[in-house]
Design an enzyme around this catalytic site. Structure first.
Site, mmCIF file in Angstrom:
data_model
loop_
_atom_site.group_PDB
_atom_site.id
_atom_site.type_symbol
_atom_site.label_atom_id
_atom_site.label_comp_id
_atom_site.label_asym_id
_atom_site.label_seq_id
_atom_site.Cartn_x
_atom_site.Cartn_y
_atom_site.Cartn_z
ATOM 1 N N HIS A 19 0.842 -1.208 0.000
ATOM 2 C CA HIS A 19 0.000 0.000 0.000
ATOM 3 C C HIS A 19 0.877 1.259 0.000
ATOM 4 O O HIS A 19 0.591 2.213 -0.718
ATOM 5 C CB HIS A 19 -0.888 0.047 1.256
ATOM 6 C CG HIS A 19 -1.940 -1.021 1.338
ATOM 7 N ND1 HIS A 19 -2.030 -1.904 2.379
ATOM 8 C CD2 HIS A 19 -2.978 -1.327 0.511
ATOM 9 C CE1 HIS A 19 -3.069 -2.710 2.209
ATOM 10 N NE2 HIS A 19 -3.671 -2.385 1.080
ATOM 11 N N LYS A 43 -15.407 -6.480 5.606
ATOM 12 C CA LYS A 43 -14.410 -7.265 6.345
ATOM 13 C C LYS A 43 -14.617 -7.045 7.840
ATOM 14 O O LYS A 43 -15.275 -6.097 8.241
ATOM 15 C CB LYS A 43 -13.002 -6.821 5.955
ATOM 16 C CG LYS A 43 -12.668 -7.148 4.513
ATOM 17 C CD LYS A 43 -11.270 -6.729 4.138
ATOM 18 C CE LYS A 43 -11.006 -7.034 2.674
ATOM 19 N NZ LYS A 43 -9.718 -6.507 2.228
ATOM 20 N N ARG A 92 -2.566 -6.396 -7.840
ATOM 21 C CA ARG A 92 -1.421 -7.275 -7.606
ATOM 22 C C ARG A 92 -1.320 -8.368 -8.653
ATOM 23 O O ARG A 92 -0.257 -8.706 -9.114
ATOM 24 C CB ARG A 92 -1.527 -7.945 -6.233
ATOM 25 C CG ARG A 92 -1.169 -7.031 -5.094
ATOM 26 C CD ARG A 92 -1.634 -7.600 -3.804
ATOM 27 N NE ARG A 92 -3.068 -7.824 -3.855
ATOM 28 C CZ ARG A 92 -3.758 -8.471 -2.949
ATOM 29 N NH1 ARG A 92 -3.148 -9.018 -1.925
ATOM 30 N NH2 ARG A 92 -5.066 -8.599 -3.052
ATOM 31 N N SER A 130 -2.899 -8.007 3.568
ATOM 32 C CA SER A 130 -3.041 -7.740 5.002
ATOM 33 C C SER A 130 -3.340 -9.040 5.752
ATOM 34 O O SER A 130 -2.824 -9.279 6.847
ATOM 35 C CB SER A 130 -4.159 -6.727 5.236
ATOM 36 O OG SER A 130 -3.862 -5.536 4.554
HETATM 37 N N1 COA Z 1 0.218 -4.522 -2.115
HETATM 38 C C1 COA Z 1 -0.067 -5.517 -1.284
HETATM 39 N N2 COA Z 1 -1.310 -5.851 -0.896
HETATM 40 C C2 COA Z 1 -2.313 -5.108 -1.374
HETATM 41 C C3 COA Z 1 -2.094 -4.045 -2.230
HETATM 42 C C4 COA Z 1 -0.764 -3.754 -2.595
HETATM 43 N N3 COA Z 1 -0.467 -2.756 -3.413
HETATM 44 N N4 COA Z 1 -3.267 -3.506 -2.557
HETATM 45 C C5 COA Z 1 -4.192 -4.214 -1.919
HETATM 46 N N5 COA Z 1 -3.616 -5.187 -1.198
HETATM 47 C C6 COA Z 1 -4.315 -6.195 -0.410
HETATM 48 C C7 COA Z 1 -4.736 -5.700 0.936
HETATM 49 O O1 COA Z 1 -3.775 -5.983 1.911
HETATM 50 C C8 COA Z 1 -6.023 -6.447 1.171
HETATM 51 O O2 COA Z 1 -5.753 -7.702 1.704
HETATM 52 P P1 COA Z 1 -6.852 -8.493 2.572
HETATM 53 O O3 COA Z 1 -7.975 -8.843 1.627
HETATM 54 O O4 COA Z 1 -6.100 -9.653 3.045
HETATM 55 O O5 COA Z 1 -7.331 -7.564 3.667
HETATM 56 C C9 COA Z 1 -6.591 -6.596 -0.238
HETATM 57 O O6 COA Z 1 -5.494 -6.503 -1.099
HETATM 58 C C10 COA Z 1 -7.515 -5.485 -0.635
HETATM 59 O O7 COA Z 1 -7.476 -4.491 0.338
HETATM 60 P P2 COA Z 1 -7.482 -2.940 0.249
HETATM 61 O O8 COA Z 1 -6.630 -2.419 -0.847
HETATM 62 O O9 COA Z 1 -7.183 -2.443 1.618
HETATM 63 O O10 COA Z 1 -8.924 -2.636 -0.194
HETATM 64 P P3 COA Z 1 -10.265 -3.308 0.178
HETATM 65 O O11 COA Z 1 -10.596 -4.227 -0.947
HETATM 66 O O12 COA Z 1 -10.257 -3.854 1.546
HETATM 67 O O13 COA Z 1 -11.157 -2.008 0.137
HETATM 68 C C11 COA Z 1 -13.056 -0.650 -0.337
HETATM 69 C C12 COA Z 1 -12.392 -2.019 -0.420
HETATM 70 C C13 COA Z 1 -12.931 -0.044 1.022
HETATM 71 C C14 COA Z 1 -12.427 0.283 -1.348
HETATM 72 C C15 COA Z 1 -14.536 -0.944 -0.692
HETATM 73 O O14 COA Z 1 -15.030 -1.955 0.138
HETATM 74 C C16 COA Z 1 -15.429 0.291 -0.531
HETATM 75 O O15 COA Z 1 -15.408 1.153 -1.359
HETATM 76 N N6 COA Z 1 -16.185 0.342 0.586
HETATM 77 C C17 COA Z 1 -17.107 1.447 0.878
HETATM 78 C C18 COA Z 1 -18.555 1.040 0.603
HETATM 79 C C19 COA Z 1 -18.860 1.076 -0.873
HETATM 80 O O16 COA Z 1 -18.832 2.126 -1.505
HETATM 81 N N7 COA Z 1 -19.200 -0.091 -1.413
HETATM 82 C C20 COA Z 1 -19.497 -0.233 -2.817
HETATM 83 C C21 COA Z 1 -18.249 -0.429 -3.636
HETATM 84 S S1 COA Z 1 -18.640 -0.675 -5.325
#
Ligand code: COA
Length: 162
Positions: A19, A43, A92, A130
């Site tokens: 990140h 989550k 990724r 994560s």
């Molecule tokens: N390098 C390493 N790992 C990475 C990464 C990177 N560059 N980018 C993402 N990841 C990993 C994260 O560690 C995470 O791992 P996990 O699944 O084990 O927790 C996973 O990839 C994705 O996580 P993250 O990038 O933190 O995003 P997310 O998918 O958890 O976030 C939101 C999603 C918050 C953007 C989405 O749920 C959201 O918009 N929520 C608000 C409500 C909403 O509007 N919903 C409708 C959406 S259409």
């Protein structure tokens, strides 16, 4: 010229070096990046929302181009409220693509004026997430070099609590 600002949303439970790399590389394109920590992401996070915001602020305290905030509700509504039109997401692997594509299209349906920009994750962080970081830490494996130092301390303290 107006400042170019992008929003980098995520659960960040916790933030990893993958990140961090996306945030820093985004600053080659944008003047400011808002790291937006989601309250609702489907989550069940280990760290509270307040903890996640606090730990990310520690990581970026020396760079005032990076703003850290939390948001609840729909991402597009939050992005609109900040008067920004760009969301950044990291990719990724092919496995991320379907989920990211679905989310980007839904966000676009909800607000076509908001664009999602994808950055390829650096190869060094391709295999981390994560979840895998938390699992290895819980089982006493080394996560040195995979998360920023302040996050390492937060993880160690949290594991002592639970
Ligand atoms: N390098 C390493 N790992 C990475 C990464 C990177 N560059 N980018 C993402 N990841 C990993 C994260 O560690 C995470 O791992 P996990 O699944 O084990 O927790 C996973 O990839 C994705 O996580 P993250 O990038 O933190 O995003 P997310 O998918 O958890 O976030 C939101 C999603 C918050 C953007 C989405 O749920 C959201 O918009 N929520 C608000 C409500 C909403 O509007 N919903 C409708 C959406 S259409």
């Amino acid at each position: 010229m107006a400042e170019r600002i992008a929003i980098y949303p995520g659960t960040f439970d916790p933030m990893t070096n993958g990140h961090v790399s996306i945030v820093r590389r985004s600053l080659d394109i944008f003047d400011r990046v808002i790291v937006a920590v989601a309250k609702y992401s489907g989550k069940n996070p280990l760290f509270s929302l307040e903890e996640r915001v606090k730990m990310i602020k520690e990581v970026f305290h020396a760079d005032n181009r990076i703003i850290v905030e939390s948001f609840s509700g729909l991402l597009v509504e939050y992005v609109e409220s900040r008067k920004v039109n760009t969301i950044i997401r990291g990719l990724r692997a092919v496995s991320d693509f379907e989920y990211e594509f679905q989310m980007a299209l839904m966000n676009r349906k909800l607000n076509p004026k908001i664009h999602t920009v994808f950055m390829m994750t650096d190869y060094k962080w391709l295999y981390i997430s994560s979840t895998i970081i938390k699992e290895v830490a819980r089982l006493n494996g080394s996560i040195d070099g995979l998360v920023p130092d302040p996050i390492l301390r937060w993880i160690r303290n949290k594991l002592l609590e639970i």
